[in-house]
Scaffold this motif. Structure first.
Motif, PDB file in Angstrom:
ATOM      1  N   GLU A   1      -0.851   1.904   3.215  1.00  0.00           N
ATOM      2  CA  GLU A   1       0.250   1.702   2.275  1.00  0.00           C
ATOM      3  C   GLU A   1      -0.121   0.491   1.442  1.00  0.00           C
ATOM      4  O   GLU A   1      -0.484  -0.555   1.976  1.00  0.00           O
ATOM      5  N   GLY A   2      -0.047   0.645   0.130  1.00  0.00           N
ATOM      6  CA  GLY A   2      -0.443  -0.428  -0.777  1.00  0.00           C
ATOM      7  C   GLY A   2       0.216  -1.756  -0.433  1.00  0.00           C
ATOM      8  O   GLY A   2       1.431  -1.833  -0.301  1.00  0.00           O
ATOM      9  N   GLY A   3      -0.610  -2.785  -0.247  1.00  0.00           N
ATOM     10  CA  GLY A   3      -0.120  -4.122   0.048  1.00  0.00           C
ATOM     11  C   GLY A   3       0.461  -4.286   1.439  1.00  0.00           C
ATOM     12  O   GLY A   3       1.033  -5.319   1.766  1.00  0.00           O
ATOM     13  N   PHE A  13      -0.267  -1.163  -5.733  1.00  0.00           N
ATOM     14  CA  PHE A  13       0.171   0.173  -5.333  1.00  0.00           C
ATOM     15  C   PHE A  13       1.196   0.102  -4.202  1.00  0.00           C
ATOM     16  O   PHE A  13       1.267   0.989  -3.360  1.00  0.00           O
ATOM     17  N   LYS A  14       1.989  -0.954  -4.187  1.00  0.00           N
ATOM     18  CA  LYS A  14       2.990  -1.172  -3.145  1.00  0.00           C
ATOM     19  C   LYS A  14       3.833   0.082  -2.929  1.00  0.00           C
ATOM     20  O   LYS A  14       4.317   0.684  -3.868  1.00  0.00           O
ATOM     21  N   GLY A  15       3.961   0.464  -1.672  1.00  0.00           N
ATOM     22  CA  GLY A  15       4.784   1.611  -1.317  1.00  0.00           C
ATOM     23  C   GLY A  15       4.088   2.963  -1.433  1.00  0.00           C
ATOM     24  O   GLY A  15       4.659   3.986  -1.088  1.00  0.00           O
ATOM     25  N   MET A  16       2.848   2.985  -1.907  1.00  0.00           N
ATOM     26  CA  MET A  16       2.114   4.242  -2.055  1.00  0.00           C
ATOM     27  C   MET A  16       0.948   4.290  -1.076  1.00  0.00           C
ATOM     28  O   MET A  16       0.394   3.257  -0.717  1.00  0.00           O
ATOM     29  N   SER A  17       0.575   5.494  -0.676  1.00  0.00           N
ATOM     30  CA  SER A  17      -0.621   5.659   0.145  1.00  0.00           C
ATOM     31  C   SER A  17      -1.844   5.551  -0.745  1.00  0.00           C
ATOM     32  O   SER A  17      -1.912   6.216  -1.781  1.00  0.00           O
ATOM     33  N   VAL A  18      -2.780   4.704  -0.336  1.00  0.00           N
ATOM     34  CA  VAL A  18      -3.959   4.435  -1.142  1.00  0.00           C
ATOM     35  C   VAL A  18      -5.209   4.591  -0.268  1.00  0.00           C
ATOM     36  O   VAL A  18      -5.270   4.039   0.833  1.00  0.00           O
ATOM     37  N   PRO A  19      -6.221   5.332  -0.776  1.00  0.00           N
ATOM     38  CA  PRO A  19      -7.470   5.410  -0.022  1.00  0.00           C
ATOM     39  C   PRO A  19      -8.269   4.111  -0.186  1.00  0.00           C
ATOM     40  O   PRO A  19      -8.398   3.588  -1.293  1.00  0.00           O
TER      41      PRO A  19
END
Length: 173
Positions: free
Chosen positions: A14-16, A49-55
């Motif tokens: 999760e971003g951040g 990208f807070k709150g998003m799934s990030v590779p």
């Protein structure tokens, strides 16, 4: 030149908000890295990208213990949901809309997704994203995004899209 033994750890975070917990912590510990330090670097690199799934990929030189953190691009759905202020896709796009974004937001997402898209222009990327917005229940400027594809072709949004086209063509990726 001698081959440098490297190990790559790929993970979705999760971003951040990466945590020093499994599966990340054991993989980093096994390579004798400072887990807290690596997690902090991942969180700094993914903060936008807070709150998003990030590779994320962590590439480690197993001899020197030096590492680099590479952040991928969140999914189109995740980016569109964030723009719309929604948590999840509609599930029933014919009857339930989950949010509204501007055509400018669609162009902004297109620019973010450029490295992973095969489109040659912002217009074609925007048309693709309008289809994605429709599929997850997001309206664009208060309308069904599918209806807007033809208008993009007709040049109705050229004024907005042209400034993104310059960025699209100006960026070397």
């Amino acid at each position: 030149m001698k081959n440098v033994p490297t190990k790559t750890i790929k993970i979705m975070v999760e971003g951040g908000n990466a945590k020093p917990a499994p599966p990340l912590a054991p993989a980093l510990s096994q390579l004798k890295l400072n887990v807290g330090e690596v997690v902090k670097k991942i969180n700094e690199a993914t903060a936008q990208f807070k709150g998003m799934s990030v590779p994320v990929s962590v590439e480690v030189d197993t001899n020197t213990k030096k590492y680099t953190v590479s952040v991928g691009i969140p999914t189109t759905t995740a980016l569109l949901l964030k723009e719309a202020g929604a948590n999840e896709p509609s599930g029933d796009t014919a009857h339930k809309k989950i949010g509204n974004v501007s055509i400018e937001s669609i162009a902004k997402v297109a620019l973010m997704k450029k490295p992973s898209m095969t489109c040659k222009s912002v217009k074609s990327a925007v048309k693709s994203l309008l289809g994605s917005a429709h599929e997850i229940g997001i309206t664009v400027d208060g309308r069904d995004p599918k209806e807007m594809v033809k208008e993009v072709d007709e040049g109705k949004f050229d004024e907005v899209l042209n400034k993104y086209e310059e960025k699209w063509n100006g960026e070397t990726q």
